[in-house]
Write a protein that holds these residues in place. Structure first.
Motif, mmCIF file in Angstrom:
data_model
loop_
_atom_site.group_PDB
_atom_site.id
_atom_site.type_symbol
_atom_site.label_atom_id
_atom_site.label_comp_id
_atom_site.label_asym_id
_atom_site.label_seq_id
_atom_site.Cartn_x
_atom_site.Cartn_y
_atom_site.Cartn_z
ATOM 1 N N ALA A 109 -5.377 74.853 105.239
ATOM 2 C CA ALA A 109 -4.829 73.634 104.652
ATOM 3 C C ALA A 109 -3.636 73.176 105.488
ATOM 4 O O ALA A 109 -2.633 73.884 105.584
ATOM 5 C CB ALA A 109 -4.393 73.868 103.208
ATOM 6 N N THR A 110 -3.771 72.025 106.106
ATOM 7 C CA THR A 110 -2.708 71.504 106.967
ATOM 8 C C THR A 110 -1.562 70.935 106.138
ATOM 9 O O THR A 110 -1.671 70.736 104.928
ATOM 10 C CB THR A 110 -3.253 70.397 107.877
ATOM 11 O OG1 THR A 110 -3.773 69.350 107.051
ATOM 12 C CG2 THR A 110 -4.308 70.919 108.828
ATOM 13 N N PHE A 111 -0.500 70.637 106.820
ATOM 14 C CA PHE A 111 0.665 69.960 106.228
ATOM 15 C C PHE A 111 0.209 68.707 105.483
ATOM 16 O O PHE A 111 0.590 68.478 104.338
ATOM 17 C CB PHE A 111 1.630 69.619 107.378
ATOM 18 C CG PHE A 111 2.867 68.877 106.981
ATOM 19 C CD1 PHE A 111 3.961 69.555 106.459
ATOM 20 C CD2 PHE A 111 2.967 67.506 107.157
ATOM 21 C CE1 PHE A 111 5.130 68.872 106.118
ATOM 22 C CE2 PHE A 111 4.117 66.824 106.826
ATOM 23 C CZ PHE A 111 5.204 67.516 106.300
ATOM 24 N N ASN A 112 -0.628 67.917 106.114
ATOM 25 C CA ASN A 112 -1.104 66.681 105.520
ATOM 26 C C ASN A 112 -1.926 66.947 104.266
ATOM 27 O O ASN A 112 -1.749 66.289 103.229
ATOM 28 C CB ASN A 112 -1.934 65.892 106.539
ATOM 29 C CG ASN A 112 -2.257 64.511 106.058
ATOM 30 O OD1 ASN A 112 -1.396 63.784 105.583
ATOM 31 N ND2 ASN A 112 -3.518 64.132 106.176
ATOM 32 N N THR A 113 -2.839 67.898 104.317
ATOM 33 C CA THR A 113 -3.693 68.202 103.168
ATOM 34 C C THR A 113 -2.873 68.712 101.997
ATOM 35 O O THR A 113 -3.070 68.275 100.856
ATOM 36 C CB THR A 113 -4.786 69.212 103.568
ATOM 37 O OG1 THR A 113 -5.631 68.593 104.550
ATOM 38 C CG2 THR A 113 -5.621 69.634 102.381
ATOM 39 N N VAL A 114 -1.951 69.627 102.233
ATOM 40 C CA VAL A 114 -1.118 70.173 101.158
ATOM 41 C C VAL A 114 -0.307 69.055 100.489
ATOM 42 O O VAL A 114 -0.271 68.943 99.266
ATOM 43 C CB VAL A 114 -0.194 71.295 101.687
ATOM 44 C CG1 VAL A 114 0.860 71.687 100.664
ATOM 45 C CG2 VAL A 114 -1.020 72.507 102.113
ATOM 46 N N ASN A 115 0.323 68.226 101.307
ATOM 47 C CA ASN A 115 1.154 67.153 100.744
ATOM 48 C C ASN A 115 0.319 66.092 100.025
ATOM 49 O O ASN A 115 0.694 65.639 98.939
ATOM 50 C CB ASN A 115 2.015 66.511 101.827
ATOM 51 C CG ASN A 115 3.131 67.436 102.266
ATOM 52 O OD1 ASN A 115 3.760 68.108 101.466
ATOM 53 N ND2 ASN A 115 3.368 67.489 103.565
ATOM 54 N N ALA B 29 9.352 67.953 102.015
ATOM 55 C CA ALA B 29 8.165 67.636 101.221
ATOM 56 C C ALA B 29 7.212 68.828 101.136
ATOM 57 O O ALA B 29 6.540 69.010 100.110
ATOM 58 C CB ALA B 29 7.435 66.435 101.814
ATOM 59 N N PHE B 30 7.149 69.640 102.162
ATOM 60 C CA PHE B 30 6.195 70.739 102.158
ATOM 61 C C PHE B 30 6.502 71.744 101.052
ATOM 62 O O PHE B 30 5.618 72.104 100.261
ATOM 63 C CB PHE B 30 6.135 71.432 103.521
ATOM 64 C CG PHE B 30 5.069 72.488 103.559
ATOM 65 C CD1 PHE B 30 3.740 72.136 103.675
ATOM 66 C CD2 PHE B 30 5.398 73.823 103.454
ATOM 67 C CE1 PHE B 30 2.742 73.103 103.681
ATOM 68 C CE2 PHE B 30 4.417 74.801 103.467
ATOM 69 C CZ PHE B 30 3.085 74.437 103.576
ATOM 70 N N GLU B 31 7.731 72.234 100.994
ATOM 71 C CA GLU B 31 8.094 73.211 99.948
ATOM 72 C C GLU B 31 7.905 72.615 98.552
ATOM 73 O O GLU B 31 7.446 73.302 97.644
ATOM 74 C CB GLU B 31 9.533 73.707 100.126
ATOM 75 C CG GLU B 31 9.711 74.636 101.299
ATOM 76 C CD GLU B 31 9.003 75.979 101.161
ATOM 77 O OE1 GLU B 31 8.724 76.441 100.023
ATOM 78 O OE2 GLU B 31 8.700 76.570 102.207
ATOM 79 N N ARG B 32 8.243 71.343 98.389
ATOM 80 C CA ARG B 32 8.027 70.687 97.087
ATOM 81 C C ARG B 32 6.540 70.641 96.757
ATOM 82 O O ARG B 32 6.148 70.855 95.612
ATOM 83 C CB ARG B 32 8.632 69.281 97.091
ATOM 84 C CG ARG B 32 10.151 69.275 97.035
ATOM 85 C CD ARG B 32 10.690 67.890 96.715
ATOM 86 N NE ARG B 32 10.398 66.936 97.769
ATOM 87 C CZ ARG B 32 11.287 66.418 98.606
ATOM 88 N NH1 ARG B 32 12.559 66.780 98.515
ATOM 89 N NH2 ARG B 32 10.943 65.551 99.527
ATOM 90 N N SER B 33 5.720 70.363 97.749
ATOM 91 C CA SER B 33 4.285 70.299 97.514
ATOM 92 C C SER B 33 3.714 71.668 97.155
ATOM 93 O O SER B 33 2.878 71.782 96.248
ATOM 94 C CB SER B 33 3.576 69.737 98.741
ATOM 95 O OG SER B 33 3.913 68.378 98.924
#
Length: 181
Positions: free
Chosen positions: A84-90, A130-134
């Protein structure tokens, strides 16, 4: 005999090139695997998509079906989103469902489908707040996020480390043990 259906969704990160081996391992564990890919991951694997469909016995999907088209996959018992990439997770955490795989997992939360994800992001990406929040948002919605100790640990940009696929498959087995479907 397989008794559980796993939707395996992959994003465009280098571990997606190992997906055939992962499918074989999941099948050996008793999963009937349906493979979904983000559009870029499908592009990366374009030359092997027919072989992956033959391996799973199901069409590989990277887009939504059109209205009126029949469902070509059996109902999911569990879903694994890896890599799961950065984009997919967010996108998933924010409910941005313009891509098939994100739409299915966003809806899967509401359907109560057991899900796990294992990111594949480098240490520079995870500095973005945004990543940790996601990650936290997905965990709060009941998704098992295999990130940090016991899951995926970010590498430095350009650094190559083995992706812990075994941990992802172990997580799926713990979410839905064989005979638990």
């Amino acid at each position: 005999m397989t008794t559980r259906t796993l939707y395996l969704f992959g994003s465009a990160a280098p571990p997606v090139f190992d997906i055939a081996h992962v499918i074989e391992e999941a099948q050996a564990r008793g999963w009937d695997v349906c493979l979904g890919l983000t559009p870029t991951a499908a592009d990366w694997l374009e030359d092997g998509l027919d072989g992956l469909a033959a391996l799973t016995g199901h069409p590989v999907r990277s887009r939504y079906k059109r209205p009126g088209e029949p469902d070509v996959w059996p109902k999911a018992d569990a879903i694994l989103v890896a890599p799961a990439t950065f984009n997919t997770v967010n996108a998933w955490a924010q409910g941005l469902t313009d891509r098939f795989v994100v739409g299915v997992v966003a809806e899967g939360i509401g359907k109560g489908i057991p899900m796990a994800t294992m990111p594949c992001v480098n240490a520079a990406y995870v500095q973005h707040r945004a990543f940790e929040r996601s990650v936290e948002e997905l965990r709060e919605m009941g998704v098992q996020v295999l990130y940090g100790e016991g899951g995926f640990v970010p590498n430095q940009p350009g650094e190559k480390r083995p992706y812990p696929w075994e941990r992802a498959l172990d997580a799926m087995d713990s979410l839905l043990p064989l005979g638990g479907a």
